[in-house]
Scaffold this motif. Structure first.
Motif, PDB file in Angstrom:
ATOM      1  N   UNK A 173       0.862  -1.179   0.000  1.00 32.18           N
ATOM      2  CA  UNK A 173       0.000   0.000   0.000  1.00 32.18           C
ATOM      3  C   UNK A 173       0.898   1.229   0.000  1.00 32.18           C
ATOM      4  N   UNK A 174       0.587   2.187  -0.869  1.00 32.74           N
ATOM      5  CA  UNK A 174       1.439   3.360  -1.046  1.00 32.74           C
ATOM      6  C   UNK A 174       0.630   4.630  -0.818  1.00 32.74           C
ATOM      7  N   UNK A 175       1.268   5.608  -0.164  1.00 35.92           N
ATOM      8  CA  UNK A 175       0.685   6.938  -0.007  1.00 35.92           C
ATOM      9  C   UNK A 175       1.666   7.936  -0.605  1.00 35.92           C
ATOM     10  N   UNK A 176       1.216   8.631  -1.639  1.00 31.57           N
ATOM     11  CA  UNK A 176       2.071   9.585  -2.339  1.00 31.57           C
ATOM     12  C   UNK A 176       3.396   8.958  -2.777  1.00 31.57           C
ATOM     13  N   UNK A 177       3.295   7.708  -3.240  1.00 37.44           N
ATOM     14  CA  UNK A 177       4.462   7.037  -3.800  1.00 37.44           C
ATOM     15  C   UNK A 177       5.331   6.319  -2.803  1.00 37.44           C
ATOM     16  N   UNK A 178       5.009   6.405  -1.509  1.00 41.87           N
ATOM     17  CA  UNK A 178       5.847   5.770  -0.499  1.00 41.87           C
ATOM     18  C   UNK A 178       5.102   4.595   0.124  1.00 41.87           C
ATOM     19  N   UNK A 179       5.749   3.444   0.162  1.00 46.23           N
ATOM     20  CA  UNK A 179       5.116   2.248   0.742  1.00 46.23           C
ATOM     21  C   UNK A 179       4.980   2.432   2.244  1.00 46.23           C
ATOM     22  N   UNK A 180       3.814   2.141   2.780  1.00 42.51           N
ATOM     23  CA  UNK A 180       3.545   2.379   4.203  1.00 42.51           C
ATOM     24  C   UNK A 180       2.991   1.124   4.859  1.00 42.51           C
ATOM     25  N   UNK A 181       3.079   1.111   6.189  1.00 46.08           N
ATOM     26  CA  UNK A 181       2.380   0.114   6.996  1.00 46.08           C
ATOM     27  C   UNK A 181       1.157   0.757   7.636  1.00 46.08           C
ATOM     28  N   UNK A 182       1.399   1.907   8.289  1.00 43.36           N
ATOM     29  CA  UNK A 182       0.314   2.704   8.861  1.00 43.36           C
ATOM     30  C   UNK A 182       0.632   4.170   8.604  1.00 43.36           C
ATOM     31  N   UNK A 183      -0.411   4.939   8.328  1.00 43.99           N
ATOM     32  CA  UNK A 183      -0.136   6.323   7.947  1.00 43.99           C
ATOM     33  C   UNK A 183      -1.384   7.178   8.143  1.00 43.99           C
ATOM     34  N   UNK A 184      -1.192   8.425   8.573  1.00 42.24           N
ATOM     35  CA  UNK A 184      -2.277   9.390   8.637  1.00 42.24           C
ATOM     36  C   UNK A 184      -2.575   9.878   7.232  1.00 42.24           C
TER      37      UNK A 184
END
Length: 429
Positions: A363-374
């Motif tokens: 799962x990516x947010x703004x191109x960065x792979x994340x585990x948990x993210x706001x």
């Protein structure tokens, strides 16, 4: 211009596809195996998709070099054709004269040719490059062609190669009969950061580097410390890696340096006037879409940006919203690269959080792979390669402020990882 300076026999990072330079990452090796399986086993229909510059054309060239003399291949590059023009292009590739014939005659000519080749023990393969530009009418004709078979095997084998839009085209309503005939379907992903050093060394070796110990870390022309920066600006797309590395070698040559350092890469990036790859891709996703500043207490939604002509919206109305390929999810994404239970969005204390559910493709947010993210309004999300936009419903907001595209683009930034507070994690359990 820099070959002698660096002890090379040929350019290592030329942009034109060359099968000699093919680097077999895991993905490239798998796609190559699928195409070769089709040839060896006369087994139907393969679809290979990938981003521009990911190495699809080089794979085709490698395949063409490896086939035996009893394989007859037609390769179609121009795909913005109607049915008549498409049949003419195929027959022309097979050495026939298709002009001044109607559709029925063209189909008859092709059928006769295929049966003649089969009777003589030859295998016929049609490779369609840039297949994402095919019209639905032409795809329907291809479906009819793939149905040609004897009692034992198919008369025509088909390989469709194209950009990611091809996958969406094949999954569109009305394409079920064609999709069911596909034997293998594979999406060619970009190189991982760990692959880039090996990719560069591979191309240097093929280019005939003469320097002793050139492949040891301390003696490499492009130093290991450059790899993260190369990945940041290329996203692992081979063609972009070639462009950046070639420009960096020119910069080093001009300054009479024997090694490419981080500073050299930064100079090359400035010459190319590039921004980080995922920011460039983010701007594409935002293209022609309005943006607003919205009260975050309003209802949130995900906007499917994969289908520009029919951007479906999913309202996030529950405290926990699950996303995945299996139909039991709140948001159901029918995509083979999306895991059964891929991710979930949590609404807690007027904030939204996204959590990856140990998915295969991330799962990516703004191109960065994340585990948990706001999450923030207008964040760009990706579940594997499937892209969506997180947006707050503008119809519910008390005050709306519109921005120009220039302002929107200036504000596309990468989001750092943010750990969900323990209270949220506990509540989720």
């Amino acid at each position: 211009m820099y070959l002698e300076h660096f002890g090379l026999e040929r350019q290592p990072f030329q942009l034109s596809p060359d099968a000699n330079f093919l680097y077999l990452s895991k993905g490239h090796a798998r796609a190559k195996s699928y195409m070769e399986y089709t040839v060896w086993n006369r087994d139907g229909f393969v679809v290979i998709t990938g981003e521009i510059g990911s190495g699809k054309t080089t794979l085709i060239q490698q395949l063409l070099r490896s086939v035996s003399d009893d394989v007859v291949i037609a390769r179609i590059y121009q795909t913005q054709l109607d049915e008549i023009e498409f049949f003419q292009a195929i027959l022309l590739e097979f050495g026939l004269e298709p002009f001044n014939a109607g559709k029925v005659e063209l189909i008859s000519m092709l059928n006769i040719f295929l049966l003649e080749q089969y009777a003589e023990g030859r295998q016929v393969i049609l490779i369609v490059d840039e297949a994402q530009n095919l019209s639905k009418r032409v795809l329907e004709e291809l479906r009819m062609l793939t149905g040609m078979e004897t009692d034992e095997e198919r008369v025509l084998n088909l390989i469709l190669v194209g950009q990611p839009e091809l996958k969406n085209l094949l999954d569109a309503p009305g394409m079920e009969q064609l999709s069911q005939r596909i034997r293998f379907r594979f999406h060619l992903r970009a190189l991982e950061q760990d692959d880039i050093a090996n990719y560069i060394m591979h191309r240097m070796k093929i280019a005939g580097i003469k320097k002793k110990n050139a492949f040891e870390s301390n003696n490499a022309i492009i130093k290991d410390e450059c790899i993260p920066l190369i990945y940041r600006y290329t996203g692992g797309i081979p063609r972009l890696v070639n462009t950046l590395c070639d420009t960096a070698l020119i910069c080093a040559f001009v300054e009479n340096k024997k090694k490419v350092t981080v500073n050299t890469i930064e100079e090359a990036v400035n010459e190319l006037q590039w921004m980080p790859y995922h920011d460039r891709e983010g701007i594409k996703a935002f293209k022609n879409m309005p943006t607003t500043a919205i009260d975050f207490n309003a209802v949130a939604k995900l906007v499917d940006v994969m289908h520009e002509n029919n951007m479906q919206e999913y309202v996030i109305s529950e405290d926990i919203t699950t996303i995945g390929r299996i139909g039991s999810n709140d948001i159901h994404i029918l995509d083979e690269m999306v895991s059964g239970h891929h991710a979930k969005i949590i609404c807690f204390q007027n904030n939204y959080f996204i959590e990856d559910l140990i998915s295969t493709n991330g799962t990516f947010v703004n191109g960065k792979r994340i585990k948990k993210c706001v999450l923030k309004d207008r964040d760009q999300l990706a579940f594997g390669p499937y892209k969506m936009l997180f947006q707050v419903d503008s119809s519910a907001m008390p005050h709306e402020v519109s921005y120009s595209n220039e302002t929107m683009i200036d504000n596309v930034v990468s989001l750092e990882d943010t750990v969900i507070p323990n209270s949220v994690a506990a509540n989720d359990k």
